[in-house]
Scaffold this motif. Structure first.
Motif, PDB file in Angstrom:
ATOM      1  N   LYS A  79      58.763   9.925-101.520  1.00  0.00           N
ATOM      2  CA  LYS A  79      60.006   9.755-100.777  1.00  0.00           C
ATOM      3  C   LYS A  79      60.649  11.092-100.384  1.00  0.00           C
ATOM      4  CE  LYS A  79      63.369   8.791-103.094  1.00  0.00           C
ATOM      5  NZ  LYS A  79      63.825   8.161-104.295  1.00  0.00           N
ATOM      6  N   SER A  80      60.778  11.994-101.355  1.00  0.00           N
ATOM      7  CA  SER A  80      61.447  13.269-101.057  1.00  0.00           C
ATOM      8  C   SER A  80      60.626  14.108-100.095  1.00  0.00           C
ATOM      9  CB  SER A  80      61.680  14.069-102.334  1.00  0.00           C
ATOM     10  OG  SER A  80      62.263  13.257-103.297  1.00  0.00           O
ATOM     11  N   THR A  81      59.305  14.090-100.252  1.00  0.00           N
ATOM     12  CA  THR A  81      58.450  14.860 -99.342  1.00  0.00           C
ATOM     13  C   THR A  81      58.599  14.333 -97.918  1.00  0.00           C
ATOM     14  OG1 THR A  81      56.923  15.072-101.190  1.00  0.00           O
ATOM     15  CG2 THR A  81      56.101  15.742 -99.034  1.00  0.00           C
ATOM     16  N   ASP A 132      45.834  11.520 -97.088  1.00  0.00           N
ATOM     17  CA  ASP A 132      44.927  12.665 -97.203  1.00  0.00           C
ATOM     18  C   ASP A 132      44.201  12.710 -98.550  1.00  0.00           C
ATOM     19  OD1 ASP A 132      46.711  14.975 -98.927  1.00  0.00           O
ATOM     20  OD2 ASP A 132      47.779  13.291 -98.068  1.00  0.00           O
ATOM     21  N   THR A 189      64.537  12.044-108.245  1.00  0.00           N
ATOM     22  CA  THR A 189      65.814  11.934-107.561  1.00  0.00           C
ATOM     23  C   THR A 189      66.765  11.099-108.404  1.00  0.00           C
ATOM     24  OG1 THR A 189      64.491  11.788-105.591  1.00  0.00           O
ATOM     25  CG2 THR A 189      66.833  11.369-105.330  1.00  0.00           C
ATOM     26  N   ALA A 238      52.719  12.651 -95.839  1.00  0.00           N
ATOM     27  CA  ALA A 238      53.991  13.383 -95.777  1.00  0.00           C
ATOM     28  C   ALA A 238      53.741  14.852 -96.094  1.00  0.00           C
ATOM     29  CB  ALA A 238      54.986  12.783 -96.755  1.00  0.00           C
ATOM     30  N   LYS A 272      50.238   9.527 -98.323  1.00  0.00           N
ATOM     31  CA  LYS A 272      49.172  10.254 -99.023  1.00  0.00           C
ATOM     32  C   LYS A 272      47.786   9.833 -98.557  1.00  0.00           C
ATOM     33  CE  LYS A 272      52.002  10.717-103.205  1.00  0.00           C
ATOM     34  NZ  LYS A 272      52.038  10.980-104.626  1.00  0.00           N
TER      35      LYS A 272
HETATM   36  P1  GTP Z   1      61.098  10.701-106.958  1.00  0.00           P
HETATM   37  O1  GTP Z   1      62.070  11.678-106.379  1.00  0.00           O
HETATM   38  O2  GTP Z   1      60.788  10.980-108.384  1.00  0.00           O
HETATM   39  O3  GTP Z   1      61.427   9.289-106.674  1.00  0.00           O
HETATM   40  O4  GTP Z   1      59.667  10.987-106.238  1.00  0.00           O
HETATM   41  P2  GTP Z   1      59.376  10.936-104.720  1.00  0.00           P
HETATM   42  O5  GTP Z   1      58.987   9.562-104.360  1.00  0.00           O
HETATM   43  O6  GTP Z   1      60.472  11.583-103.981  1.00  0.00           O
HETATM   44  O7  GTP Z   1      58.054  11.816-104.623  1.00  0.00           O
HETATM   45  P3  GTP Z   1      57.881  13.301-104.103  1.00  0.00           P
HETATM   46  O8  GTP Z   1      58.194  13.416-102.664  1.00  0.00           O
HETATM   47  O9  GTP Z   1      58.559  14.219-105.047  1.00  0.00           O
HETATM   48  O10 GTP Z   1      56.305  13.423-104.231  1.00  0.00           O
HETATM   49  C1  GTP Z   1      55.652  13.231-105.465  1.00  0.00           C
HETATM   50  C2  GTP Z   1      54.362  14.050-105.473  1.00  0.00           C
HETATM   51  O11 GTP Z   1      53.466  13.569-104.464  1.00  0.00           O
HETATM   52  C3  GTP Z   1      54.593  15.523-105.144  1.00  0.00           C
HETATM   53  O12 GTP Z   1      53.741  16.278-105.965  1.00  0.00           O
HETATM   54  C4  GTP Z   1      54.216  15.634-103.683  1.00  0.00           C
HETATM   55  O13 GTP Z   1      53.757  16.916-103.354  1.00  0.00           O
HETATM   56  C5  GTP Z   1      53.093  14.612-103.572  1.00  0.00           C
HETATM   57  N1  GTP Z   1      52.968  14.077-102.218  1.00  0.00           N
HETATM   58  C6  GTP Z   1      53.948  13.576-101.434  1.00  0.00           C
HETATM   59  N2  GTP Z   1      53.442  13.178-100.245  1.00  0.00           N
HETATM   60  C7  GTP Z   1      52.107  13.457-100.282  1.00  0.00           C
HETATM   61  C8  GTP Z   1      51.041  13.284 -99.353  1.00  0.00           C
HETATM   62  O14 GTP Z   1      51.177  12.826 -98.235  1.00  0.00           O
HETATM   63  N3  GTP Z   1      49.807  13.662 -99.789  1.00  0.00           N
HETATM   64  C9  GTP Z   1      49.578  14.192-101.012  1.00  0.00           C
HETATM   65  N4  GTP Z   1      48.333  14.545-101.330  1.00  0.00           N
HETATM   66  N5  GTP Z   1      50.559  14.374-101.900  1.00  0.00           N
HETATM   67  C10 GTP Z   1      51.812  14.013-101.546  1.00  0.00           C
END
Ligand code: GTP
Length: 516
Positions: free
Chosen positions: A19-21, A135, A55, A164, A133
């Protein structure tokens, strides 16, 4: 901005699904933040959030995006991802017309994906499924698309497949926001009606509220009234978040251990405050037995927030406890162990569905107090981290409850008074006493740790006395040295809570609560 060119949306996802990415990519793509500045995850601003990589507090940003020769204002309302924060999720969602439901292309649908989807669905929001993800080496977007179709009844063709991390296909997400999410319905000619979905306090500027506007307009100098408290305020400044505003907190009681630790850490880091934690408790209810009592309490049914105010059995006809409908999604090989865990937590199975060949979704009705402390941690450890969990409110049920006191040399420790199910009193009492024994440092005298229900002691442990006396060294001797030692000792005591003459280090409480 004309209302028809505005979109209000949130991103919802299971923890770590990206989500954050994705939010970062959206901010970059719309020029809200500079790509070159390596502004990693701007929306996760708080220090604790960065440290823990999750988050916690909803943050919001306004993005400008040109599409089809028109400029749109896209308000991205960030939501917390962890299971302990679902109240903040629903509040953020009530300010939106649509959501991006992000699902990891490798992990597939998880419990929070399901819970978040239903929050959005019940709020009648447009749901745009995003498979992230792609990739990854093990990504299987086709399988995840089928899960989405099976569980949410959304045609798999509607899923947008992205990375993302690499930015692949992220622009189609913004286009979908414009095309698939309706603009808000605001009647600007009506009197002002807005929902405060988040608020912060600034020492110099006063209260800063993040609002979703339903009717009317709001401008600098307006006098506004809170519909809830009837208090009046003057508007000093109006703005949008693009993306900066400094957040503080307003948290809802502790919903789980993570929530409690994060809250504690935030208070210490941001406000330099030292806090003593109390047992996380759930709001029990008691139905009063006589007209006299009802008159005294002015209510037939009272809610017990503080366990110390638990009314005794003679005053009530029944006690009630809150229950929740929990969703567990797990690889099938852990099903047996998870069912045993749920049963030990007094849960009742409601449903079991296979979401694909090797994943099962279990629904259970849980007493809230059975999951609020460490259920999530136990579930994670017995499934090697693969099972996910989320829950929603499901009302109240009758329960055999008792109040349990924890005594140190006969003095009650207020922080550790708990309300427990009668069947569990002995096990819980014994475990608290044992944990307390492990985390209490030895002191100058023996300490008796007791758990008691009413006047009956149900468990006991003893901490032996610590023989060495700091003053013994200077017996008969140098008074300044003696004073120095005493001073040093009293400085060490600042972080301690005193019960009678027994000192309890603050982290002892966390240790005790964690393993209850
Ligand atoms: P919370 O804030 O805990 O809810 O997590 P989130 O859903 O915001 O996830 P976040 O964006 O922090 O990503 C979690 C992990 O996944 C990180 O290590 C990112 O770098 C990785 N990540 C996010 N998007 C991708 C993607 O498209 N590909 C890959 N390979 N990794 C990804």
């Amino acid at each position: 901005f004309p209302v028809e060119d505005i979109r209000n949306f949130s991103i919802i996802a299971h923890v770590d699904h990206g989500k954050s990415t994705l939010a970062d990519r959206l901010l970059e793509l719309t020029g809200t933040i500079d790509k070159t500045k390596k502004n990693k995850q701007v929306l996760d601003k708080l220090q604790v959030e960065r440290e823990r990589g999750i988050t916690v507090k909803a943050q919001t940003a306004s993005l400008f995006y040109s599409f089809g020769g028109k400029q749109y204002l896209l308000n991205l309302i960030d939501t917390p991802g962890h299971v302990d924060f679902s109240y903040e999720v629903s509040r953020s969602l009530s300010a939106c017309q649509g959501v991006l439901l992000v699902v990891d292309a490798n992990e597939g649908i998880q419990a929070q994906t399901v819970a978040n989807f239903f929050l959005a669905f019940e709020a009648q929001l447009s749901v745009i499924p995003v498979i992230n993800k792609i990739d990854l080496k093990n990504a299987d977007p086709e399988r995840v698309g089928k899960q989405i179709e099976k569980v949410f009844d959304i045609p798999s063709e509607e899923c947008i497949k992205i990375s993302a991390k690499l930015g692949t296909n992220v622009d189609s997400v913004l286009q979908a926001v414009i095309e698939r999410i309706p603009p808000p319905k605001v009647h600007r000619e009506n009197p002002l009606k807005a929902l405060v979905f988040d608020s912060t306090f600034d020492q110099y500027r006063g209260v800063i509220a993040n609002i979703a506007l339903f009717d009317g307009v709001v401008s600098k100098g307006d006098k506004i009234v809170s519909a809830h408290t009837k208090k009046a305020y003057e508007v000093n400044e109006v703005g949008i978040l693009n993306p900066n505003e400094q957040p503080t907190h307003k948290l809802l009681g502790f919903l789980g251990l993570l929530h409690m630790e994060v809250f504690n850490q935030r208070l210490e880091q941001e406000y330099n405050a030292s806090v003593i934690l109390t047992t996380p408790t759930v709001p029990y209810k008691a139905v009063l037995s006589s007209a006299k009592l009802i008159k005294e309490y002015k209510e037939k049914e009272i809610t017990i927030i503080n366990p110390a105010q638990f009314p005794e059995k003679s005053k009530v006809t029944e006690y009630l406890e809150p229950v929740v409908l929990g969703t567990v999604i797990t690889p099938t090989e852990y099903t047996g162990k998870i069912m045993a865990l749920c049963q030990a937590r007094r849960a009742i199975q409601k449903n079991m569905t296979f979401i694909d060949e090797n994943r099962v979704m279990l629904k259970y009705l849980f007493p809230l107090n059975e999951i609020v402390v460490d259920f999530y941690d136990s579930l994670k450890s017995l499934s090697s981290g693969y099972a996910s969990f989320d829950y929603e409110d499901a009302g109240y049920q009758t329960a055999e409850l008792v109040k349990m006191d924890i005594l140190l040399n006969g003095n009650m420790v207020e922080e550790l008074v708990t309300v427990v199910h009668r069947e569990k009193a002995y096990t819980v009492g014994k475990s608290i006493c044992e944990r307390l024994k492990e985390s209490l440092p030895r002191q100058l005298y023996e300490i008796a740790i007791q758990a008691a229900v009413g006047s009956k002691v149900i468990a006991r442990e003893t901490v032996k006395a610590y023989r060495k006396n700091v003053l013994a060294k200077c017996y008969g001797g140098d008074i300044t040295r003696k004073m120095k030692l005493l001073k040093r000792q009293s400085e060490g005591k600042k972080k301690l809570r005193k019960i009678g003459n027994i000192e309890i280090p603050k982290d002892a409480f966390i240790k005790v609560l964690k393993t209850q």
